[in-house]
Scaffold this active site. Sequence first.
Site, PDB file in Angstrom:
ATOM      1  CB  SER A 108      -0.788   0.385   1.321  1.00 42.60           C
ATOM      2  OG  SER A 108      -1.853   0.697   1.064  1.00 42.60           O
ATOM      3  CG  ASP A 245      -2.663   3.874  -1.219  1.00 45.13           C
ATOM      4  OD1 ASP A 245      -3.762   4.487  -2.523  1.00 45.13           O
ATOM      5  OD2 ASP A 245      -2.968   3.173  -0.253  1.00 45.13           O
ATOM      6  CG  ASP A 247      -3.143  -0.738  -2.452  1.00 48.37           C
ATOM      7  OD1 ASP A 247      -3.072  -0.111  -1.706  1.00 48.37           O
ATOM      8  OD2 ASP A 247      -3.058  -1.370  -1.771  1.00 48.37           O
ATOM      9  CG  ASP A 249      -6.407   0.396  -1.028  1.00 50.34           C
ATOM     10  OD1 ASP A 249      -5.502   1.731  -0.745  1.00 50.34           O
ATOM     11  OD2 ASP A 249      -5.501  -0.084   0.160  1.00 50.34           O
TER      12      ASP A 249
END
Length: 447
Positions: A108, A245, A247, A249
Amino acid sequence: MALFGTDGVRGLANGPLTAELALTLAQATAVVLGQGRIAEARKAAGKRLTAVIARDPRVSGHFLSAAVEAGLASSGVDVLDAGTLPTPAAAYLIGDIDADFGVMISASHNPAPDNGIKIFARGGVKLPDEVERRIEEAMGGEKLRPIGGDVGRVERFSDAEDRYAIHLLASLPHRLDGLHVVLDCAHGAASGVSPETFRNAGAKVTVIGADPDGININDGYGSTHMGRLAAEVVRTGADVGIAHDGDADRCLAVDATGAFVDGDQIMAILAVAMKRDGRLKNDTLVATVMSNLGLHRAMAAQGITVEQTGVGDRYVLERMGEGGFSLGGEQSGHVIMSRYATTGDGVLTGLHLCAEMARTGRTLADLASVMTVFPQVLINVRGVERSRATDADVLAGVQVAEAALGDSGRVLLRPSGTEQMVRVMVEAASHDDAQRIAEELADIVRG
């Protein structure tokens, strides 16, 4: 110590998170998620289970995804490798093709040396704590050892990105024609799909942070580093800036002046729009205890109920599922639109935020003015027992602070779930008041 944290298994790649651990974890996942009525029916019909795997661009993602694929295929699971895609894309694709489960390799917003393994169940939903516990226990048990033609196959999921992009565009209530959007992709998983989708939705797009090299993910770009995005929006005269960010999400934003718009403000804008259109289930928004007092006041003024959960998008998702609610999220930018996603989706959120700008013809600053943000100060008091948060002298101090604030602020003390630390959060009408009261409470906690 438990292997799973609040969002999968995460750590330093080739430190605690090794290829050996990834392989064993995948084998255990095949054992546990290969159980259940649907899985057993598929196996009884002579069909192998199917899993989707994706990753963010970290260089360590290559060996970790290879290890996960080896663990699954050696356990008789067919693997569809979607390559580099956002976490919410992986979650969507699991449901879209009716896969049995899926794995996302990502840490992440963490720096590049870290990585993580997130496991999703059928339908692209996060695993309950109990299932994670069973997987961890199964890592020390017997593995599945099919032979011959019963071992799994690994194939490229060739149209994965197209499927996800089409899904995003189909969700939009209004095109983005006439909007100039700056996208900061954090040199992460959305570097390809986000700019393409915004352009296909009609926006003029300027892109920064979209040249991943495996080691620059989240490095000075993205939702944890908003300065470059703000400067680029002002420099180009754009209408809005959207930050993801690593990833993707998360979604945070800046308006045309470069002013920061956080997850609470984004949720407020979307909640009002969804209520207007009859799409906000039970006129309710789900948010965590860290969401700003201004969000609660703004929603009350709009006739919208705010339900609170503990910190973490998994708790937001859990409450949304229980109540069938359609919108929830966190101040950090995890925004969940359950009609279209089973997890926070930064690209989806950014698209819908911009669609509301395009539909109304209003600026982001104007839309965000529905909510007045109360100054918020957070102090992490380290090196103290977590139980200090409930000691009598600390609770007495909180009562004094709350009496002084009245209805113009609030206090939240929260013990860390992983460290010897208590977090002291104070909101007040002025930053000076919030800072003073937070420091006074932090001294009491240390006391």
